[in-house]
Design a protein around this motif. Structure first.
Motif, short mmCIF file in Angstrom:
data_model
loop_
_atom_site.label_atom_id
_atom_site.label_comp_id
_atom_site.label_asym_id
_atom_site.label_seq_id
_atom_site.Cartn_x
_atom_site.Cartn_y
_atom_site.Cartn_z
N PHE A 83 63.20 56.41 -13.89
CA PHE A 83 62.06 55.54 -14.21
C PHE A 83 62.47 54.28 -14.97
N GLY A 84 63.65 53.76 -14.69
CA GLY A 84 64.12 52.53 -15.31
C GLY A 84 63.60 51.31 -14.60
N PHE A 85 62.32 51.25 -14.38
CA PHE A 85 61.67 50.18 -13.62
C PHE A 85 60.97 49.22 -14.57
N ASP A 86 61.24 47.93 -14.43
CA ASP A 86 60.64 46.91 -15.30
C ASP A 86 59.81 45.93 -14.48
N ILE A 158 48.24 48.37 -20.69
CA ILE A 158 47.97 48.02 -19.30
C ILE A 158 49.28 47.78 -18.56
N GLU A 159 50.23 47.11 -19.20
CA GLU A 159 51.54 46.90 -18.57
C GLU A 159 52.20 48.23 -18.23
N GLU A 160 52.12 49.19 -19.14
CA GLU A 160 52.72 50.50 -18.88
C GLU A 160 51.99 51.21 -17.75
N PHE A 161 50.67 51.10 -17.71
CA PHE A 161 49.90 51.69 -16.62
C PHE A 161 50.34 51.08 -15.28
#
Length: 184
Positions: A83-86, A158-161
């Motif tokens: 989950f190393g997605f940015d 929201i960014e994390e969602f």
């Protein structure tokens, strides 16, 4: 240790390359579109830019450019099971309006390119359908000019969602398909 090929280029580098090619989209919207294209099962071919922008006349990004680095890093991050997605968004030093506007542009790019890649064969889980509907709502949202600490916290949430929703949709459309192919 992070694989250097999975690090996104700087936002300013992507903006510069996008302007040089007269793309007419922000770096955040372009990254959202690329993520949507890949999450929907679109391939990463040399002409990926034309596919993501639904413009067959779009130029092919030069080897070694920030756009090519963006494509390679994004594909690597989405495929990474840790989950190393940015998201490619402006940093905390910019205004709330700039950051939230870029997030909404990211969502707009994602939803459009996701639909292009997926086509009419949408086979999403219930969670995937809800995530896509939420991303579509965010794509229509408007940035607010001012905010307080609670608005800052809400934007982080929201960014994390959005990050998790993109991973969920990638899982529904790409990883699940790859898993089924391995089983057959």
């Amino acid at each position: 240790m992070t694989d250097p090929s999975s690090e996104l280029p700087e936002l300013g580098e992507v903006e510069r390359d996008a302007r040089a090619l007269s793309l007419g989209v922000s770096a955040s919207e372009l990254h959202g579109g690329l993520c949507g294209w890949l999450a929907g099962g679109g391939g990463l071919k040399p002409d990926w830019l034309g596919a993501v922008l639904a413009d067959p006349a779009a130029p092919v990004p030069a080897d070694g450019s920030a756009l090519q680095q963006l494509a390679a890093a994004t594909a690597s991050q989405l495929a990474d099971r840790s989950f190393g997605f940015d998201l490619l968004l402006p940093g905390g030093e910019t205004s709330l309006a700039t950051r939230s506007g870029a997030l909404f542009e990211w969502c707009n790019g994602f939803v459009g390119a996701f639909g292009l890649a997926l086509g009419a064969q949408a086979s999403l889980s219930e969670e995937g359908q809800e995530a896509l509907a939420d991303l579509a709502r965010l794509a229509r949202a408007q940035a607010q000019e001012e905010g307080d600490d609670s608005d800052e916290e809400a934007l982080v949430e929201i960014e994390e969602f959005v990050r998790v929703a993109a991973l969920l949709l990638h899982g529904d459309c790409v990883l699940a398909s790859q898993h089924r192919q391995r089983l057959n």
